[in-house]
Design an enzyme around this catalytic site. Structure first.
Site, PDB file in Angstrom:
ATOM      1  N   ASN A 144      -6.518   0.510  -2.715  1.00  0.00           N
ATOM      2  CA  ASN A 144      -8.005   0.676  -3.875  1.00  0.00           C
ATOM      3  C   ASN A 144      -7.124   1.519  -4.880  1.00  0.00           C
ATOM      4  OD1 ASN A 144     -10.565  -0.236  -3.078  1.00  0.00           O
ATOM      5  ND2 ASN A 144      -9.334   0.670  -1.567  1.00  0.00           N
ATOM      6  N   TYR A 199      -1.267   8.578  -2.953  1.00  0.00           N
ATOM      7  CA  TYR A 199      -1.150   7.807  -4.472  1.00  0.00           C
ATOM      8  C   TYR A 199      -2.171   8.420  -5.277  1.00  0.00           C
ATOM      9  CZ  TYR A 199       2.461   3.296  -3.736  1.00  0.00           C
ATOM     10  OH  TYR A 199       2.891   3.378  -4.091  1.00  0.00           O
ATOM     11  N   GLY A 200      -3.517   8.275  -4.528  1.00  0.00           N
ATOM     12  CA  GLY A 200      -5.094   8.879  -4.639  1.00  0.00           C
ATOM     13  C   GLY A 200      -5.019  10.854  -5.092  1.00  0.00           C
ATOM     14  N   THR A 252      -8.164   1.619   1.655  1.00  0.00           N
ATOM     15  CA  THR A 252      -7.915   0.614   2.421  1.00  0.00           C
ATOM     16  C   THR A 252      -7.747   1.615   3.572  1.00  0.00           C
ATOM     17  OG1 THR A 252      -5.488   0.784   1.755  1.00  0.00           O
ATOM     18  CG2 THR A 252      -6.870  -0.814   0.666  1.00  0.00           C
ATOM     19  N   ASP A 304       0.858  -1.443   0.051  1.00  0.00           N
ATOM     20  CA  ASP A 304       0.200  -0.020   0.335  1.00  0.00           C
ATOM     21  C   ASP A 304       0.438   1.309   0.230  1.00  0.00           C
ATOM     22  OD1 ASP A 304      -2.358   1.921   0.262  1.00  0.00           O
ATOM     23  OD2 ASP A 304      -1.730   1.711   2.205  1.00  0.00           O
ATOM     24  N   GLU A 341      -2.808   9.379   8.175  1.00  0.00           N
ATOM     25  CA  GLU A 341      -1.409   9.641   7.866  1.00  0.00           C
ATOM     26  C   GLU A 341      -0.657  10.222   9.666  1.00  0.00           C
ATOM     27  OE1 GLU A 341       0.463   7.141   6.686  1.00  0.00           O
ATOM     28  OE2 GLU A 341      -0.478   5.694   5.461  1.00  0.00           O
TER      29      GLU A 341
HETATM   30  N1  DGL Z   1      -5.211   3.383   0.691  1.00  0.00           N
HETATM   31  C1  DGL Z   1      -4.699   3.923  -0.455  1.00  0.00           C
HETATM   32  C2  DGL Z   1      -6.318   3.754  -1.016  1.00  0.00           C
HETATM   33  O1  DGL Z   1      -6.728   2.290  -1.082  1.00  0.00           O
HETATM   34  C3  DGL Z   1      -4.219   4.976  -0.945  1.00  0.00           C
HETATM   35  C4  DGL Z   1      -4.551   5.607  -0.028  1.00  0.00           C
HETATM   36  C5  DGL Z   1      -4.076   6.919  -0.724  1.00  0.00           C
HETATM   37  O2  DGL Z   1      -1.917   6.812  -1.124  1.00  0.00           O
HETATM   38  O3  DGL Z   1      -4.146   8.609  -1.451  1.00  0.00           O
HETATM   39  O4  DGL Z   1      -6.214   4.600  -2.037  1.00  0.00           O
END
Ligand code: DGL
Length: 276
Positions: free
Chosen positions: A85, A53-54, A197, A21, A164
């Protein structure tokens, strides 16, 4: 294209399961895997340096996800769990292509969407990162199995930074949750999928907001069960008597990751810095 039957006879059950993740979110899934499959060895990669990541482009997410998958394969993992995700929604095909049938790949969207499509018959809401909502993958996957379900997706980008930062049970997080969940888009939902997640870490607060009005889906349980079924199907469940080993690699070591990983996996675990 016809799917060929996978042959994993080159794998052995004692090899670890790889989970990744962008940060602490995947830990909730890793913990669920540990509870459901207590004999399994696990390797976890948290890409804390590149989080969130989002908010990233598809290209960037594909780059991160494929690098981490390569790393997990080099570490001899017998399965890869994309416990993110945003990575599933943007890079699942690329990860599957890279793995090329060598090990099973388990993602966090398809098993949940399939379960919801067959078991839920009402309006479903999805809260997730922008990268996941923009992909529309939840809606597509649910409606592929059941055209009658109405799926409303809402991007809730402030939740990941709050989590976070360790803002659990914090007025800031409560205000963010209230603001998002009272959005008109989610007005008529009867079921909610936490499409990121990280969000199960706020499960109590989210359930508190709804009381008993809305059913919140247990994604970590569904995904861990899917993994267990696939490993079982291929005789890859570890039944060795040795104590399981847990390895944690992070692209940036953060206090919050340390705190949550130790809470879930015990104080003796060590976090290793690994910049890919
Ligand atoms: N936990 C991740 C998800 O399920 C990413 C969250 C992120 O880094 O923006 O999308």
């Amino acid at each position: 294209m016809k799917k060929k039957k996978q042959d994993y006879s080159h794998l052995s059950s004692e090899q670890p399961i790889g989970v990744f993740d962008s940060g602490v979110g995947g830990l909730v899934f890793a913990k669920e895997i540990k509870e459901m499959l207590p004999k399994e060895n696990l390797i976890y990669f948290g890409d804390t340096k590149n989080l969130p990541y989002g908010e990233k482009s598809r290209e960037a997410i594909v780059g991160y996800a494929t690098k981490i998958t390569r790393f997990l394969l080099e570490k001899n993992c017998k399965a890869v769990v994309i416990a993110c995700n945003s990575a599933t929604a943007n890079a699942l095909n690329e990860v599957v292509e890279l793995v090329d049938g060598r090990v099973p790949v388990i993602d966090v969207i398809n098993p949940v969407a399939e379960k919801v499509a067959y078991e839920i018959h009402n309006n479903v809401g999805v809260i997730a990162t922008k990268a996941t909502v923009n992909s529309g993958l939840y809606r597509k996957s649910i409606r592929k199995h059941n055209k009658f379900i109405k799926v409303d997706e809402l991007a809730t980008p402030l939740l990941v930074p709050a989590i976070e930062e360790g803002f659990k049970n914090h007025p800031i997080t409560h205000a963010i949750i209230y603001n998002y969940l009272s959005n008109n888009k989610l007005k008529n939902i009867e079921t909610l999928i936490l499409g990121c997640t990280h969000y199960p870490l706020l499960m109590d607060e989210i359930k508190q907001y709804y009381g008993n009005r809305v059913r919140v889906i247990d994604s970590p349980g569904i995904v861990a069960n899917q993994l267990r079924m696939i490993l079982e199907q291929h005789q890859l469940l570890n039944d060795s008597a040795a104590l399981p080993e847990y390895h944690f690699y992070l692209s940036d070591i953060t206090k919050n990751f340390e705190k949550i990983s130790k809470k879930f996996f015990g104080k003796s675990i060590r976090l290793e810095l690994e910049v890919l």
